[in-house]
Design an enzyme around this catalytic site. Sequence first.
Site, short mmCIF file in Angstrom:
data_model
loop_
_atom_site.label_atom_id
_atom_site.label_comp_id
_atom_site.label_asym_id
_atom_site.label_seq_id
_atom_site.Cartn_x
_atom_site.Cartn_y
_atom_site.Cartn_z
N LYS A 78 0.72 -0.80 0.50
CA LYS A 78 -0.34 0.04 0.38
C LYS A 78 0.75 1.12 0.05
CE LYS A 78 -4.08 1.81 2.83
NZ LYS A 78 -5.19 1.82 3.62
N SER A 158 -9.68 1.66 2.59
CA SER A 158 -9.34 2.28 1.84
C SER A 158 -8.27 1.36 0.89
CB SER A 158 -8.26 3.09 3.00
OG SER A 158 -7.26 3.13 3.77
N SER A 182 -10.35 -0.16 7.29
CA SER A 182 -9.73 -0.33 5.63
C SER A 182 -8.79 -1.30 4.74
CB SER A 182 -8.29 0.61 5.44
OG SER A 182 -9.54 2.15 5.43
#
Lengths: 499, 95
Positions: A78, A158, A182
């Site tokens: 990420k 996310s 997330s």
Amino acid sequence: MTALTELTLTAMRAGLAAREFSARELTTAHLEAAEAARALNAFITLTPDHALAAAEAADAALARGAAGPLAGIPIGHKDLFATAGIRTTAASRMLADFVPTYESTVTARLLAAGAVPIGKLNLDEFAMGSSNESSAFGPVVSPWRAGNCDEALVPGGSSGGSAAAVAARLVAAATGTDTGGSIRQPAAFCGVVGIKPTYGRCSRFGIVAFASSLDQAGVLARTVADAAVVLEAMAGFDPRDSTSLPEPVPPWSARLSADLTGRRVGIPVEYRADGMDEAVERLWAEGARWLQDAGAQVVDVSLPHTAQALPAYYVIAPAEASSNLARYDGVRYGLRVVPEGGGLMEMYEATRAAGFGPEVRRRILIGTYVLSAGYYDAYYAKAQRVRTLIARDFAEAFRVCDLLLAPTAPTGAFPLGAKSADPIAMYLNDVFTVPASLAGLPAISVPAGLDARGLPLGLQLIGRPLDEQGVLDAALAIETRAGFCASPARWWGDDSGPS
Amino acid sequence: MAVTAETVRTVARLARLRVSDDEIPALQEELTRILSWVDQLQAVDTTGVEPMTRVMPVTRAWRADEVTDGDCRDALLANAPQAVHGFFAVPKVIE
């Protein structure tokens, strides 16, 4: 032979150890898959040079018999983890050109374990969002589609790039971060496994901060066993994070067991919310039966303050975000905008107006408001008191059960743009994931079925502090029984591909 | 509870976030909606309940008071929008 990208991480490890294929071959296959999947927008930055260098090193280590536990395994990070020499954007214009001079603890540990970093994955800007639509680099498109419909769906957020890349077989596993869901919610939307360990298990050093008392790193992978292997390599005490837990990391993967004899699983009755998708409700009941079949006893439990978790979260998280994001001032790193003839104050205000997108600005304003004089007690202190009650609810429930079973999200994935106009409708995606985040508990989402449109649904297991083994074991029991083997039909990219 | 235009301006100023006049009405509406929604917290009885100050009950261990980092000026300045003579440089602060 199965395409190398189709293998589970566990099968890749076996194949590499037996020298059936090289780390270089495995890496090249994934780089090509990632290159051909530009339509998903899962990556912000691809790092083929770093990947091939790591693959060469892994092949050498494998040949010497000195390979780390993840030697040669292609993974993605990420783009919230600082990676030395590799642009780290947090999916924000503010950090569009930021190249860290240091490495986050989590990514450093994965490098040391031999993992091959394919690239940096897209996310909601500063991890604020539940659909991956707030990225300054454009939304991620889910590899999944409903039936024969070609409408673009969100991957969740996310960690949307992480979930999409794992589901689309662009990486074997990916790092994610979970502040209010997330990791778990995008894992559920994309039909993959996502685990958020106990708060403090993984170091936050080098992770771009959103809400520090909630942020926790974790893993997205295609199987429970794969997730356990990667989490083991990431976790552990780090003196550079003041909330890091000084606890040894158990050998979760070696101890994995789907035998739940003697375990008690609680069903939180307050999670039976109105408006829950019928397929989600059915799957939840099915999940309880699977756990019984694995030897567990299922009991109803009460978490009385469940309804207050989401509003408490949307006070606490923006408050911490407004404080954390004060650092983006145009002085030390990141974007700087100076209006003609402007001084320092004009520079701050113009830089932050230009660097932050709408959702980030909204949360900074809310956070600043609830922390401002006259409102602090009514909002922030009140929310932290409610948070104490939410943590107590869990502690009470864990007196009568060892684990909790709940859906991960109230519905499956929704179309791009469907909830963009209404922040609160978007926030409601996190209704089942936020409570465990507020209490710092380990939680996992495991793919367990499909909704009426043929889209993945996840079941969530929440455990006691430090009981990652418990949630992994129960997730394995569900994985074994659900027989979830659906994968998205490949509609992206050029099938012939580069050879 | 309605958030006034003046409140939006004050909060934006506190947050060092430039907000143009034509953005104010939409922000007023959004903040009003979100704050009204979180107002349901007021209904929870929290008498005698302490605010949570740490998630896990961990007390940090002491360590020796020794320098463990430093000598990295160039690395710190590497991403500075403007660095001069080994310092961060900013627009004029005093006229």
